[in-house]
Motif scaffolding. Structure first.
Motif, PDB file in Angstrom:
ATOM      1  N   SER A  62      84.304  76.860  38.826  1.00  0.00           N
ATOM      2  CA  SER A  62      85.032  78.004  39.096  1.00  0.00           C
ATOM      3  C   SER A  62      84.674  78.045  41.032  1.00  0.00           C
ATOM      4  N   TYR A  63      85.991  77.971  41.148  1.00  0.00           N
ATOM      5  CA  TYR A  63      86.424  77.632  43.054  1.00  0.00           C
ATOM      6  C   TYR A  63      85.715  79.389  43.549  1.00  0.00           C
ATOM      7  N   LYS A  64      85.932  80.688  42.884  1.00  0.00           N
ATOM      8  CA  LYS A  64      84.952  81.508  43.503  1.00  0.00           C
ATOM      9  C   LYS A  64      83.585  82.153  43.311  1.00  0.00           C
ATOM     10  N   ASP A  65      83.532  80.900  42.196  1.00  0.00           N
ATOM     11  CA  ASP A  65      82.025  82.185  42.171  1.00  0.00           C
ATOM     12  C   ASP A  65      81.377  81.087  42.170  1.00  0.00           C
ATOM     13  N   ASP A  66      81.572  78.986  42.458  1.00  0.00           N
ATOM     14  CA  ASP A  66      80.135  78.441  42.402  1.00  0.00           C
ATOM     15  C   ASP A  66      80.969  77.095  43.682  1.00  0.00           C
ATOM     16  N   ILE A  67      82.293  76.477  44.237  1.00  0.00           N
ATOM     17  CA  ILE A  67      82.703  75.214  44.443  1.00  0.00           C
ATOM     18  C   ILE A  67      82.894  75.761  45.855  1.00  0.00           C
ATOM     19  N   GLU A  68      83.834  76.842  46.063  1.00  0.00           N
ATOM     20  CA  GLU A  68      84.043  77.873  47.946  1.00  0.00           C
ATOM     21  C   GLU A  68      82.379  77.799  48.446  1.00  0.00           C
ATOM     22  N   PRO A  69      81.437  79.200  47.400  1.00  0.00           N
ATOM     23  CA  PRO A  69      80.311  79.006  48.504  1.00  0.00           C
ATOM     24  C   PRO A  69      79.509  77.858  48.731  1.00  0.00           C
ATOM     25  N   LEU A  70      79.442  77.240  48.164  1.00  0.00           N
ATOM     26  CA  LEU A  70      78.590  75.466  47.999  1.00  0.00           C
ATOM     27  C   LEU A  70      79.710  74.893  49.283  1.00  0.00           C
ATOM     28  N   MET A  71      81.363  74.845  49.905  1.00  0.00           N
ATOM     29  CA  MET A  71      81.345  74.238  50.731  1.00  0.00           C
ATOM     30  C   MET A  71      81.422  75.122  52.017  1.00  0.00           C
ATOM     31  N   PHE A 332      92.801  77.650  41.772  1.00  0.00           N
ATOM     32  CA  PHE A 332      92.035  76.562  42.258  1.00  0.00           C
ATOM     33  C   PHE A 332      90.583  75.731  41.699  1.00  0.00           C
ATOM     34  N   ASP A 333      90.525  76.944  40.235  1.00  0.00           N
ATOM     35  CA  ASP A 333      89.907  76.346  39.770  1.00  0.00           C
ATOM     36  C   ASP A 333      89.681  75.188  39.322  1.00  0.00           C
ATOM     37  N   THR A 334      89.012  74.392  38.134  1.00  0.00           N
ATOM     38  CA  THR A 334      89.542  73.180  38.063  1.00  0.00           C
ATOM     39  C   THR A 334      88.630  72.827  36.089  1.00  0.00           C
ATOM     40  N   LEU A 335      89.646  72.589  35.185  1.00  0.00           N
ATOM     41  CA  LEU A 335      88.997  72.310  33.872  1.00  0.00           C
ATOM     42  C   LEU A 335      89.729  71.192  33.541  1.00  0.00           C
ATOM     43  N   ALA A 336      88.106  70.080  32.978  1.00  0.00           N
ATOM     44  CA  ALA A 336      87.883  68.683  32.606  1.00  0.00           C
ATOM     45  C   ALA A 336      88.582  69.145  30.447  1.00  0.00           C
ATOM     46  N   VAL A 337      89.344  68.195  30.251  1.00  0.00           N
ATOM     47  CA  VAL A 337      89.982  68.394  29.227  1.00  0.00           C
ATOM     48  C   VAL A 337      90.241  66.530  28.783  1.00  0.00           C
TER      49      VAL A 337
END
Length: 386
Positions: A62-71, A332-337
């Motif tokens: 999750s970009y909003k919940d995890d990636i952006e805050p850590l960046m 802006f999330d990323t999904l692994a397939v």
């Protein structure tokens, strides 16, 4: 009675079990592996053990919940003096601790503060940068200075000198995709940070690349599909990738708009590949990239392929069904397939389109004759396409 058992033979029962255990222990200690299946016991089912290697699993970051805050936290705590790189690499839970988002590629996110520019470097993995926020993302590639914004894709090819940062006194965010896990598996990794230029006949170490091409060079030379100037060098950067280093979102959006009423493909909706304008092939020899549009309310039929995918929703939200499990995603999330998984995408809006940015290791699999593809029809039948 004459004993016909040879001196080295092992009797049945407990002696044999002990001898088997000793043999397996000895094989392991000598850094070997026994490839024969003598039992379906968990310990000694060699086929099961051989197949039980680490595998990527479907996953959403999750970009909003995890990636952006850590960046943002990293931008406060880690300066360019601490590290020239300040990126968050997405690590697949099935492959941890290996730096891999799927088995052959990884995605990393980077937030640059205003006017942060890192020195030039080059490496054997091929990479791209894809703009998410801000108009001042910057990448200099082999003397072409590229400023890019949301939706623009910039190549940093295998062995091409490049540097990154921001200009314009505002922060900017981009994501990158590299084939580093693949190159690492092939034991072909190398990095070089010793950038030099010749000045007055003397080799001088530099922290900034001199501009050798106009800033709009990629668009000027390669911006007209089907028309290729013959008087320019199309082998710049070693000729290991597409010589067009930047692909603008405006051109991609215009093409989607032109075909928005087209039927598209039932398994991929409207999907456009970024290609090398000199050969019509993928931009890199190892990995390729697509933009994919799902119109309001549209969903794709299930598709299974041996290629692994990284899917980054650029605009809109929705969900994907991977091997029967639902994965919700937002902008802006990323999904692994992982390769081999059944996957279908659903646009979650009845009024707005969804745009996905997709990376795939399809070129590598095709070169090795390992690329296969199946689809499920609306009636549920499985059809082999490749």
């Amino acid at each position: 009675m004459t004993n016909t058992t040879s001196p080295g033979a092992v009797e049945s029962g407990s002696n044999r079990e002990k001898a088997l255990k000793d043999m397996y222990d000895g094989i392991s200690q000598k850094n070997m592996f026994p490839f024969w299946a003598t039992t379906d016991d968990v310990t000694n089912d060699e086929v099961r053990q051989l197949m039980a290697t680490a595998r990527a699993v479907p996953y959403v970051w999750s970009y909003k919940d995890d990636i952006e805050p850590l960046m943002r936290t990293s931008a406060e705590l880690i300066t360019m003096d601490d590290s020239e790189r300040r990126s968050l690499v997405l690590v697949n839970p099935g492959l941890n601790p290996k730096r891999a988002t799927v088995s052959t590629m990884y995605t990393a996110y980077r937030l640059n503060d205003a006017d942060e520019i890192m020195p030039p470097h080059k490496h054997s993995p091929s990479a791209i940068r894809f703009g998410l926020t801000g108009a001042g993302n910057f990448t200099g590639v082999e003397g072409e200075n590229v400023t890019f914004g949301p939706g623009d894709m910039v190549l940093t090819p295998n062995d091409a000198w490049h540097n990154h940062g921001t200009i314009g006194n505002k922060e900017a965010v981009n994501l990158s995709v590299l084939d580093l896990p693949l190159v690492e598996t092939l034991n072909a990794i190398h990095f070089d940070h010793n950038y030099t230029e010749i000045e007055d006949g003397v080799e001088v170490k530099k922290k900034v690349q001199a501009s050798r091409y106009p800033n709009d060079y990629s668009a000027a030379v390669y911006g007209q599909g089907g028309l290729l100037p013959r008087w320019v060098d199309h082998g710049r950067g070693g000729g290991l990738s597409s010589p067009q280093y930047v692909y603008r979102w405006d051109a991609m959006q215009a093409l989607f708009d032109r075909f928005q009423d087209h039927d598209g493909d039932p398994h991929e909706a409207l999907m456009i590949e970024y290609t090398d304008p000199t050969r019509g092939e993928s931009v890199f020899k190892t990995i390729t990239f697509f933009a994919q549009m799902l119109r309001p309310g549209e969903k794709t039929l299930p598709l299974r392929q041996t290629a692994s995918l990284l899917v980054a929703p650029f605009k809109g939200s929705g969900y994907s069904i991977i091997d029967g499990e639902r994965y919700d995603w937002n902008q802006f999330d990323t999904l692994a397939v992982p390769g081999g998984a059944w996957c279908e995408h659903h646009n979650g809006s009845d009024s707005e389109p969804v745009y996905l940015f997709v990376a795939s290791d399809e070129p590598t699999l095709k070169k090795l004759s390992l690329y296969k593809r199946w689809g499920r029809t609306a009636q549920g039948d499985v059809v082999r396409y490749l």
